[in-house]
Design an enzyme around this catalytic site. Structure first.
Site, PDB file in Angstrom:
ATOM      1  N   HIS A   1       1.882   5.893 -13.621  1.00 13.70           N
ATOM      2  CA  HIS A   1       2.896   5.712 -14.656  1.00 13.70           C
ATOM      3  C   HIS A   1       4.094   6.602 -14.350  1.00 13.70           C
ATOM      4  CE1 HIS A   1       4.658   7.051 -18.671  1.00 13.70           C
ATOM      5  NE2 HIS A   1       5.014   5.792 -18.558  1.00 13.70           N
ATOM      6  N   SER A   2       5.309   6.029 -14.374  1.00 14.35           N
ATOM      7  CA  SER A   2       6.540   6.805 -14.252  1.00 14.35           C
ATOM      8  C   SER A   2       6.533   7.632 -12.958  1.00 14.35           C
ATOM      9  CB  SER A   2       6.719   7.679 -15.499  1.00 14.35           C
ATOM     10  OG  SER A   2       8.010   8.197 -15.589  1.00 14.35           O
ATOM     11  N   MET A   3       6.586   8.962 -13.055  1.00 17.36           N
ATOM     12  CA  MET A   3       6.542   9.782 -11.845  1.00 17.36           C
ATOM     13  C   MET A   3       5.282   9.504 -11.032  1.00 17.36           C
ATOM     14  SD  MET A   3       6.673  13.959 -11.406  1.00 17.36           S
ATOM     15  CE  MET A   3       4.934  14.184 -11.835  1.00 17.36           C
TER      16      MET A   3
ATOM     17  N   HIS B   1       8.525   3.225 -22.807  1.00 18.39           N
ATOM     18  CA  HIS B   1       8.124   3.763 -21.513  1.00 18.39           C
ATOM     19  C   HIS B   1       6.628   4.073 -21.446  1.00 18.39           C
ATOM     20  CE1 HIS B   1       8.723   5.700 -17.682  1.00 18.39           C
ATOM     21  NE2 HIS B   1       8.386   6.903 -18.129  1.00 18.39           N
TER      22      HIS B   1
END
Length: 287
Positions: A101-103, A263
């Site tokens: 997820h994300s980073m 997000h």
């Protein structure tokens, strides 16, 4: 919400990391990687909904219950890539998949691009490439990063008199989340200190990057990925406004789906977690 997992500590050659283990021991090996300033609890809703997987959900270095980098160390994104590879080595996994997820999604892409022989599949949630920087801005960005490092000794992490105040702050933080999501992240991310509670995260995580990949570097890693990729984009997430995303994905054999939510759609509520699981379960079960 009831979640069944095993808490473990992984003693790598260079650092000790904490992790949650989900799923059957003989399931498909998957290493799950959270986003910046989050922790392993980001997968608390999603992981139990994924079928037939042995998931190692890490607290990345400097986050959650994992060790911080040694004094003088930094948190370059490629250092996380090395950590993940060492985790796979500890489990004896020559081939494994990544759920990011994300980073964590960005770290997954870097590893899959650099060592395609090791990565079986990529399941990515609202993340693909890091923030980039071009050569002409590099001297200025390095100067800003050096000044921030010098000023770090005088900065103090916030202290919250009650956990509820920390939860409220996290709800409004980077990548705003629901109250339940903030409670899950705060439950693992806080520690008691005189006067209340503060975050376990290493203060160095908030420092600006001294050096960034260029757009060409980032694109090269994406194009070097050889395994199947399932990318879930959040309709109210952080990637929808990312310039050049359509062009970057054009012509690539990635499965891309856009789902309602922010997000942290996989953590904010059960419905969002289920919708992400409905994308990833067929993906992991495919031959």
């Amino acid at each position: 919400m009831s979640t069944s997992f095993e808490e473990v500590r992984l003693r790598l050659p260079h650092i000790e990391l904490a992790a949650h283990l989900f799923g059957p021991e003989d399931g498909q090996p998957v290493i799950a990687l959270h986003g910046w300033l989050d922790n392993a609890m980001t997968f608390a809703r999603l992981a139990p909904k994924l079928q037939g997987l042995r998931i190692v959900a890490l607290d990345l270095a400097g986050h959650g219950h994992s060790d911080h980098r040694p004094a003088g160390g930094s948190y370059a994104i490629w250092d996380y890539v090395h950590d993940v590879l060492q985790v796979a080595e500890q489990f004896g996994w020559q081939r494994f998949s990544l759920l990011g997820h994300s980073m964590g999604a960005i770290v997954s892409v870097l590893l899959a691009g650099a060592m395609p022989q090791r990565v079986e599949r990529l399941a990515l949630i609202d993340g693909l490439i890091p923030y980039t920087g071009e050569a002409d801005t590099a001297p200025t960005k390095l100067g800003e990063a050096l000044l921030a490092q010098l000023a770090l000794a005088d900065k103090r992490k916030p202290v919250y008199a009650q956990i509820e105040r920390a939860v409220a702050a996290r709800m409004q933080g980077v990548g705003a989340v629901s109250r339940e999501a903030a409670e899950l992240l705060a439950g693992r991310g806080l520690m008691p200190v005189p006067g209340g509670y503060t975050w376990r995260t290493d203060a160095r995580l908030t420092l600006p990057s001294p050096l960034r990949l260029t757009k060409a570097h980032a694109a090269a890693f994406v194009h070097a990925v050889q395994c199947p990729v399932s990318l879930v984009l959040a309709e109210q997430g952080m990637m929808q406004a990312q310039s050049g995303l359509t062009e970057l994905l054009a012509g690539l054999p990635f499965s891309v789906q856009s789902l309602p939510g922010g997000h942290h759609l996989h953590l904010d509520d059960e419905a969002g977690a289920q919708s992400v699981a409905d994308c990833f379960n067929p993906f992991f079960l495919a031959p």
